[in-house]
Design an enzyme around this catalytic site. Structure first.
Site, PDB file in Angstrom:
ATOM      1  N   CYS A  20      35.327  44.465  30.489  1.00  0.00           N
ATOM      2  CA  CYS A  20      36.109  44.259  31.711  1.00  0.00           C
ATOM      3  C   CYS A  20      37.229  43.277  31.356  1.00  0.00           C
ATOM      4  O   CYS A  20      37.178  42.661  30.289  1.00  0.00           O
ATOM      5  CB  CYS A  20      35.171  43.667  32.762  1.00  0.00           C
ATOM      6  SG  CYS A  20      35.846  43.508  34.409  1.00  0.00           S
TER       7      CYS A  20
ATOM      8  N   LYS B 279      35.623  37.235  44.799  1.00  0.00           N
ATOM      9  CA  LYS B 279      35.070  36.736  46.073  1.00  0.00           C
ATOM     10  C   LYS B 279      36.157  36.497  47.119  1.00  0.00           C
ATOM     11  O   LYS B 279      35.897  36.477  48.307  1.00  0.00           O
ATOM     12  CB  LYS B 279      34.255  35.454  45.823  1.00  0.00           C
ATOM     13  CG  LYS B 279      35.074  34.327  45.214  1.00  0.00           C
ATOM     14  CD  LYS B 279      34.232  33.126  44.835  1.00  0.00           C
ATOM     15  CE  LYS B 279      33.516  33.261  43.527  1.00  0.00           C
ATOM     16  NZ  LYS B 279      34.373  33.451  42.326  1.00  0.00           N
TER      17      LYS B 279
ATOM     18  N   HIS C 252      35.341  33.871  29.376  1.00  0.00           N
ATOM     19  CA  HIS C 252      36.259  33.914  28.232  1.00  0.00           C
ATOM     20  C   HIS C 252      35.518  34.325  26.958  1.00  0.00           C
ATOM     21  O   HIS C 252      35.878  33.894  25.860  1.00  0.00           O
ATOM     22  CB  HIS C 252      36.985  32.574  28.070  1.00  0.00           C
ATOM     23  CG  HIS C 252      37.662  32.140  29.338  1.00  0.00           C
ATOM     24  ND1 HIS C 252      38.665  32.877  29.932  1.00  0.00           N
ATOM     25  CD2 HIS C 252      37.427  31.090  30.164  1.00  0.00           C
ATOM     26  CE1 HIS C 252      39.031  32.281  31.046  1.00  0.00           C
ATOM     27  NE2 HIS C 252      38.299  31.209  31.222  1.00  0.00           N
TER      28      HIS C 252
ATOM     29  N   HIS D  40      35.143  46.232  38.298  1.00  0.00           N
ATOM     30  CA  HIS D  40      33.970  47.103  38.178  1.00  0.00           C
ATOM     31  C   HIS D  40      32.792  46.300  37.592  1.00  0.00           C
ATOM     32  O   HIS D  40      32.969  45.180  37.124  1.00  0.00           O
ATOM     33  CB  HIS D  40      34.286  48.291  37.275  1.00  0.00           C
ATOM     34  CG  HIS D  40      34.732  47.884  35.901  1.00  0.00           C
ATOM     35  ND1 HIS D  40      36.015  47.472  35.647  1.00  0.00           N
ATOM     36  CD2 HIS D  40      34.069  47.807  34.728  1.00  0.00           C
ATOM     37  CE1 HIS D  40      36.127  47.170  34.369  1.00  0.00           C
ATOM     38  NE2 HIS D  40      34.954  47.351  33.786  1.00  0.00           N
TER      39      HIS D  40
ATOM     40  N   LYS E 293      21.559  40.584  34.668  1.00  0.00           N
ATOM     41  CA  LYS E 293      22.984  40.750  34.330  1.00  0.00           C
ATOM     42  C   LYS E 293      23.638  39.385  34.138  1.00  0.00           C
ATOM     43  O   LYS E 293      23.464  38.485  34.967  1.00  0.00           O
ATOM     44  CB  LYS E 293      23.696  41.478  35.479  1.00  0.00           C
ATOM     45  CG  LYS E 293      25.193  41.609  35.244  1.00  0.00           C
ATOM     46  CD  LYS E 293      25.934  42.070  36.480  1.00  0.00           C
ATOM     47  CE  LYS E 293      27.426  41.934  36.280  1.00  0.00           C
ATOM     48  NZ  LYS E 293      28.211  42.258  37.475  1.00  0.00           N
TER      49      LYS E 293
ATOM     50  N   THR F 148      28.437  44.061  40.534  1.00  0.00           N
ATOM     51  CA  THR F 148      28.247  42.836  41.333  1.00  0.00           C
ATOM     52  C   THR F 148      29.274  41.766  40.947  1.00  0.00           C
ATOM     53  O   THR F 148      29.714  41.702  39.797  1.00  0.00           O
ATOM     54  CB  THR F 148      26.828  42.258  41.126  1.00  0.00           C
ATOM     55  OG1 THR F 148      26.550  42.203  39.722  1.00  0.00           O
ATOM     56  CG2 THR F 148      25.768  43.102  41.814  1.00  0.00           C
ATOM     57  N   ARG F 149      29.625  40.909  41.919  1.00  0.00           N
ATOM     58  CA  ARG F 149      30.502  39.755  41.690  1.00  0.00           C
ATOM     59  C   ARG F 149      29.963  38.579  42.491  1.00  0.00           C
ATOM     60  O   ARG F 149      29.621  38.723  43.677  1.00  0.00           O
ATOM     61  CB  ARG F 149      31.923  40.037  42.196  1.00  0.00           C
ATOM     62  CG  ARG F 149      32.719  41.012  41.355  1.00  0.00           C
ATOM     63  CD  ARG F 149      33.139  40.380  40.033  1.00  0.00           C
ATOM     64  NE  ARG F 149      34.018  41.224  39.246  1.00  0.00           N
ATOM     65  CZ  ARG F 149      33.623  42.144  38.367  1.00  0.00           C
ATOM     66  NH1 ARG F 149      32.347  42.366  38.172  1.00  0.00           N
ATOM     67  NH2 ARG F 149      34.509  42.841  37.677  1.00  0.00           N
TER      68      ARG F 149
HETATM   69  C1  LIG Z   1      33.460  40.602  33.627  1.00  0.00           C
HETATM   70  C2  LIG Z   1      34.045  40.024  34.870  1.00  0.00           C
HETATM   71  C3  LIG Z   1      33.237  39.295  35.715  1.00  0.00           C
HETATM   72  C4  LIG Z   1      33.779  38.702  36.854  1.00  0.00           C
HETATM   73  N1  LIG Z   1      32.950  38.016  37.705  1.00  0.00           N
HETATM   74  C5  LIG Z   1      33.423  37.537  38.853  1.00  0.00           C
HETATM   75  C6  LIG Z   1      32.558  36.967  39.798  1.00  0.00           C
HETATM   76  O1  LIG Z   1      31.337  36.930  39.589  1.00  0.00           O
HETATM   77  N2  LIG Z   1      33.070  36.499  40.958  1.00  0.00           N
HETATM   78  C7  LIG Z   1      34.413  36.565  41.224  1.00  0.00           C
HETATM   79  O2  LIG Z   1      34.823  36.103  42.282  1.00  0.00           O
HETATM   80  N3  LIG Z   1      35.276  37.124  40.348  1.00  0.00           N
HETATM   81  C8  LIG Z   1      34.814  37.624  39.184  1.00  0.00           C
HETATM   82  N4  LIG Z   1      35.644  38.234  38.302  1.00  0.00           N
HETATM   83  C9  LIG Z   1      37.082  38.271  38.576  1.00  0.00           C
HETATM   84  C10 LIG Z   1      37.453  39.343  39.560  1.00  0.00           C
HETATM   85  O3  LIG Z   1      36.701  40.509  39.331  1.00  0.00           O
HETATM   86  C11 LIG Z   1      38.945  39.585  39.471  1.00  0.00           C
HETATM   87  O4  LIG Z   1      39.622  38.354  39.716  1.00  0.00           O
HETATM   88  C12 LIG Z   1      39.415  40.618  40.479  1.00  0.00           C
HETATM   89  O5  LIG Z   1      38.664  41.802  40.343  1.00  0.00           O
HETATM   90  C13 LIG Z   1      40.898  40.887  40.252  1.00  0.00           C
HETATM   91  O6  LIG Z   1      41.309  41.927  41.111  1.00  0.00           O
HETATM   92  P1  LIG Z   1      42.775  42.554  40.956  1.00  0.00           P
HETATM   93  O7  LIG Z   1      42.999  43.380  42.154  1.00  0.00           O
HETATM   94  O8  LIG Z   1      43.749  41.471  40.612  1.00  0.00           O
HETATM   95  O9  LIG Z   1      42.683  43.468  39.631  1.00  0.00           O
HETATM   96  P2  LIG Z   1      42.115  44.974  39.505  1.00  0.00           P
HETATM   97  O10 LIG Z   1      40.909  45.134  40.332  1.00  0.00           O
HETATM   98  O11 LIG Z   1      42.071  45.298  38.070  1.00  0.00           O
HETATM   99  O12 LIG Z   1      43.244  45.825  40.207  1.00  0.00           O
HETATM  100  C14 LIG Z   1      44.518  46.055  39.681  1.00  0.00           C
HETATM  101  C15 LIG Z   1      44.837  47.511  39.938  1.00  0.00           C
HETATM  102  O13 LIG Z   1      46.217  47.771  39.704  1.00  0.00           O
HETATM  103  C16 LIG Z   1      46.296  49.073  39.148  1.00  0.00           C
HETATM  104  N5  LIG Z   1      47.579  49.197  38.471  1.00  0.00           N
HETATM  105  C17 LIG Z   1      48.027  48.472  37.436  1.00  0.00           C
HETATM  106  N6  LIG Z   1      49.260  48.887  37.050  1.00  0.00           N
HETATM  107  C18 LIG Z   1      49.579  49.912  37.873  1.00  0.00           C
HETATM  108  C19 LIG Z   1      50.728  50.772  37.966  1.00  0.00           C
HETATM  109  N7  LIG Z   1      51.760  50.661  37.122  1.00  0.00           N
HETATM  110  N8  LIG Z   1      50.740  51.707  38.934  1.00  0.00           N
HETATM  111  C20 LIG Z   1      49.693  51.846  39.799  1.00  0.00           C
HETATM  112  N9  LIG Z   1      48.583  51.058  39.743  1.00  0.00           N
HETATM  113  C21 LIG Z   1      48.534  50.109  38.786  1.00  0.00           C
HETATM  114  C22 LIG Z   1      45.113  49.099  38.200  1.00  0.00           C
HETATM  115  O14 LIG Z   1      44.771  50.393  37.802  1.00  0.00           O
HETATM  116  C23 LIG Z   1      44.028  48.432  39.023  1.00  0.00           C
HETATM  117  O15 LIG Z   1      43.279  49.349  39.787  1.00  0.00           O
HETATM  118  C24 LIG Z   1      35.152  38.841  37.149  1.00  0.00           C
HETATM  119  C25 LIG Z   1      35.963  39.602  36.306  1.00  0.00           C
HETATM  120  C26 LIG Z   1      35.419  40.207  35.180  1.00  0.00           C
HETATM  121  C27 LIG Z   1      36.303  41.028  34.291  1.00  0.00           C
END
Ligand SMILES: Cc1cc2nc3c(=O)[nH]c(=O)nc-3n(C[C@H](O)[C@H](O)[C@H](O)COP(=O)(O)OP(=O)(O)OC[C@H]3O[C@@H](n4cnc5c(N)ncnc54)[C@H](O)[C@@H]3O)c2cc1C
Length: 377
Positions: free
Chosen positions: A311, A344, A267, A45, A262, A48-49
């Site tokens: 986040c 991304k 870390h 969330h 933004k 933007t990314r």
């Molecule tokens: C502040 C911040 C800035 C960032 N900036 C960038 C950027 O500019 N560019 C970039 O490329 N990346 C960026 N990232 C990294 C990127 O956003 C993450 O790598 C990516 O969103 C990870 O996606 P995910 O699907 O692994 O995790 P998530 O999107 O968190 O998805 C995991 C999902 O699993 C669900 N879940 C967990 N456990 C369970 C369960 N037991 N049962 C059912 N559902 C469950 C959760 O509710 C969640 O919806 C940033 C991250 C942050 C925090």
């Protein structure tokens, strides 16, 4: 008890894309999400990314990135919605620093269009930037940003057009795999499938104990500050950036959706957390840390706060992704440890995870991302 070809656990960035790719291939799929379809508890969330091709983290990522760009463009056209904005990107820092050197190496190795300039020249081109003259800056025209909440929704909606079943507000409590089948038990029922794909973001190690210490949640904070000179930070005038300075590594964006500059620090305050216990309310110390940086390097952007959001990163020990099958259960695959730079790649990770679920192998070279690399060290 219902039987599916595949279950996708977690519908954040990676899970929503995986669901789409599996459904599009004609598999009968179920997506399970513990929160709402759009929520602020995980990693995807904040509006933007950044997306960029000159990947300073490692040149291995560039091939995946090319495919990621292609798939994002395809998703835009399927969803009939703008999801990717090209702004150009700046990777900057000291001459010998990881960001500048890594971006230069990736650009040269892959023949990417780029320009190198100093901090003074960058300021002339993009006056919102006030980096020290000696800062080395690599400008890449193909950098930009994605809209993560909209991308997740678009992936899920497209998956649904191919018959995917989606259950939100249904946490998975436990899972198992035996004799080529998998099952999950949720707060509402039990489901079976031939394959299970776990994309649980910061909760990964809670669901897969083998990831303990290999996928560690870390609290981050993002700030949107009101620029004194908004025209310097508007879309078209301000490229996204990754910047290494003496205070650490930072990243930032032009104003978009919220009229603020933004940015965040990688870390942030180094806070390893339990994703079920983390303080999601930004504190004065979070804002101060970020504001000090903006005052020094983006003084025209360092006005009153408009919004701050917490986040979560999920860090692997080497900060590279984990894309693999479960070590003991080949029917189960895992996407984890995206270490703050995964968004991304969601579009292409969806393709990789669908490949792993379908055939046990991927069309993409994912050797670099194997879980086994940690066992060897
Ligand atoms: C502040 C911040 C800035 C960032 N900036 C960038 C950027 O500019 N560019 C970039 O490329 N990346 C960026 N990232 C990294 C990127 O956003 C993450 O790598 C990516 O969103 C990870 O996606 P995910 O699907 O692994 O995790 P998530 O999107 O968190 O998805 C995991 C999902 O699993 C669900 N879940 C967990 N456990 C369970 C369960 N037991 N049962 C059912 N559902 C469950 C959760 O509710 C969640 O919806 C940033 C991250 C942050 C925090």
């Amino acid at each position: 008890m219902a039987a599916y070809d595949a279950i996708v656990l977690g519908l954040g960035g990676m899970g929503s894309a995986t669901l789409f790719h599996l459904a599009r291939r004609g598999l009968r799929v179920l997506g399970l999400e513990r929160f709402d379809l759009v929520h602020e508890h995980g990693s995807s969330h904040g509006l933007t990314r950044i997306i960029r091709l000159a990947y300073w983290e490692h040149p291995t990522y560039v091939a995946l990135l090319r495919r990621a760009y292609e798939l994002w463009r395809e998703l835009e056209s399927l969803a009939d919605e703008r999801l990717l904005h090209i702004t150009g990107s700046v990777d900057a820092g000291p001459e010998g620093g990881a960001i500048f050197q890594g971006a230069l190496r990736s650009s040269q190795f892959h023949g990417l269009p780029h320009e190198v300039m100093d901090g003074a020249e960058l300021h002339r081109r993009f006056p919102g930037y006030r980096l020290p003259r000696e800062t080395r800056c690599l400008y890449q025209p193909e950098g930009g940003f994605l809209l993560p909440e909209r991308c997740n929704v678009a992936h899920v909606a497209q998956a649904q057009t191919h018959g995917a079943e989606v259950h939100c507000r249904e946490p998975v409590l436990e899972w198992g795999a035996e004799e080529g089948r998998t099952w999950v038990r949720t707060a509402r029922g039990r489901y079976e499938a031939g394959r299970l794909v776990i994309c649980a973001g910061p909760w990964a190690s809670k669901l897969v104990p083998e990831l303990s210490g290999l996928a560690v949640a870390e609290r981050q904070v993002l700030a949107w500050l009101q620029p004194a000179r908004p025209e310097l930070f508007r879309l078209g005038a301000f490229p996204v950036f990754n910047l290494e300075v003496e205070e650490g590594r930072f990243y930032g964006f032009p104003s978009f959706l919220v009229p603020g500059f933004k940015f965040g620090k990688y870390h942030h305050r180094g806070e390893t957390v339990d994703p079920d216990q983390v303080n999601r309310e930004p504190e004065p110390a979070d804002e101060e840390l970020l504001r000090d940086f903006a005052r020094r390097y983006f003084p025209d952007g360092a006005g009153p706060a408009l919004m701050l959001k917490a986040c979560l990163f999920t860090n692997s020990p080497d900060r590279h992704f984990i894309l693999d099958r479960h070590p003991d259960h080949p029917e189960v695959s895992i996407a984890a440890g995206f270490s703050g730079h995964g968004y991304k790649f969601c579009s292409v990770v969806g393709e990789v995870m669908a490949d792993l679920a379908q055939t046990g192998r991927s069309r993409h070279d994912i050797e670099f991302f194997r879980l086994g690399r940690f066992a060897a060290t």
